[in-house]
Write an enzyme that holds these catalytic residues in place. Structure first.
Site, PDB file in Angstrom:
ATOM      1  CE1 TYR A   1      48.909  40.027  34.874  1.00 17.19           C
ATOM      2  CE2 TYR A   1      50.040  41.776  33.683  1.00 17.19           C
ATOM      3  CZ  TYR A   1      48.904  41.009  33.902  1.00 17.19           C
ATOM      4  OH  TYR A   1      47.767  41.227  33.168  1.00 17.19           O
TER       5      TYR A   1
ATOM      6  NE  ARG B   1      47.653  41.931  41.669  1.00 20.66           N
ATOM      7  CZ  ARG B   1      48.097  43.167  41.919  1.00 20.66           C
ATOM      8  NH1 ARG B   1      48.539  43.930  40.933  1.00 20.66           N
ATOM      9  NH2 ARG B   1      48.097  43.648  43.134  1.00 20.66           N
TER      10      ARG B   1
ATOM     11  CD  GLN C   1      36.041  33.054  32.919  1.00 25.08           C
ATOM     12  OE1 GLN C   1      35.169  32.737  33.714  1.00 25.08           O
ATOM     13  NE2 GLN C   1      35.907  34.096  32.122  1.00 25.08           N
ATOM     14  CG  ASN C   2      40.146  32.471  38.779  1.00 24.68           C
ATOM     15  OD1 ASN C   2      39.597  33.466  38.308  1.00 24.68           O
ATOM     16  ND2 ASN C   2      39.559  31.680  39.667  1.00 24.68           N
ATOM     17  CB  VAL C   3      46.274  34.080  35.870  1.00 24.26           C
ATOM     18  CG1 VAL C   3      45.619  34.428  34.538  1.00 24.26           C
ATOM     19  CG2 VAL C   3      46.237  35.285  36.814  1.00 24.26           C
TER      20      VAL C   3
ATOM     21  CG  HIS D   1      41.697  34.163  30.740  1.00 21.01           C
ATOM     22  ND1 HIS D   1      40.634  34.648  31.485  1.00 21.01           N
ATOM     23  CD2 HIS D   1      41.190  33.891  29.509  1.00 21.01           C
ATOM     24  CE1 HIS D   1      39.546  34.677  30.740  1.00 21.01           C
ATOM     25  NE2 HIS D   1      39.851  34.207  29.535  1.00 21.01           N
TER      26      HIS D   1
ATOM     27  CB  THR E   1      32.764  33.243  35.809  1.00 20.24           C
ATOM     28  OG1 THR E   1      32.928  33.987  34.595  1.00 20.24           O
ATOM     29  CG2 THR E   1      31.844  32.061  35.555  1.00 20.24           C
ATOM     30  CB  SER E   2      30.661  38.418  35.270  1.00 18.32           C
ATOM     31  OG  SER E   2      31.681  38.453  34.277  1.00 18.32           O
TER      32      SER E   2
END
Length: 233
Positions: free
Chosen positions: A53, A56, A86-88, A104, A176-177
């Site tokens: 992280y 990242r 959903q992205n951080v 998330h 998003t899937s």
């Protein structure tokens, strides 16, 4: 003012140069999800997770919001906009969006290992040195860890997200899937009259009972097309 809700995933940030997890050559190709994105992986090897992280965050500092992010933010002039992501990453914030629910977690924040959702223990890392080292302590004395919701952990922001989706007049799903729950289940909370748009260049499986208008383009080009549609709203 109509309530416009966005649900965004990795495809939203891919145009900015953020590596996605699920696509070929994505981050899962280089790391096992069990090792870097699960609570068990953290307990097994916290040093590896911290390093992952930290890297990242370094990557995040080198990228900028894409045009799609900026168009989403601009719609606050005409709609009551909520972004559920959903992205951080913090690209929605940097583009100017002001009402964001991070399902998330947030990459640029750190929290307590013992009490990750205690607001008193959550801190924002400095932009010039956004690194968590082993030995760095949270307010409660435990090791600082990324403020990320890992597999195996609860998603505390799902309830506020559900409330926003229930109220939505228009729901737009971008990049998003719809494979990761509980986020993928949000579409089932839309009211009957809610208009649903999906922006993704690939086929995405949706509940057949929902009337979803699929714009088969990437985030930025798809948002441009959506703006033309929303002119009539």
């Amino acid at each position: 003012m109509k309530k416009l809700v966005f649900l965004t995933g990795a495809g939203m940030s891919a145009e900015s140069g953020i590596s996605t997890f699920r696509d070929s050559n994505g981050l899962w190709e280089q790391y096992r999800v069990e090792d870097v994105a699960s609570i068990e992986g953290y307990w097994r090897n916290p040093e590896l997770v911290q390093e992952f992280y930290n890297e990242r965050r370094k990557q995040l500092s080198t990228v900028s919001p894409c045009e799609g992010h900026r168009i989403v933010a601009s719609l606050e002039d005409r709609f009551d906009v909520t972004v559920i992501t959903q992205n951080v990453d913090n690209l929605h914030e940097r583009a100017g969006s002001t009402n964001i629910i991070h399902l998330h977690g947030e990459l640029m924040k750190a929290t307590s290992t013992n009490n990750p959702n205690n607001p008193n223990c959550i801190i924002t890392l400095p932009e010039d040195n956004p690194v968590i080292k082993m030995g760095d302590k949270a307010k409660d004395g435990s090791q600082l860890r990324p403020f990320i919701v890992w597999f195996g952990e609860s998603v505390p922001m799902i309830e506020p997200a559900i409330k926003k989706v229930i109220e939505a007049d228009i729901l737009v799903v971008i990049g998003t899937s719809l494979n990761v729950y509980p986020a993928a289940g949000l579409l089932s909370y839309t009211k009957q009259k809610c208009k649903i748009y999906l922006i993704d260049p690939k086929d995405v499986k949706c509940d057949a009972s929902l009337n979803v208008h699929h714009i088969m383009k990437g985030a930025s080009e798809g948002m441009k097309e959506l703006c033309g549609i929303l002119e009539n709203e």
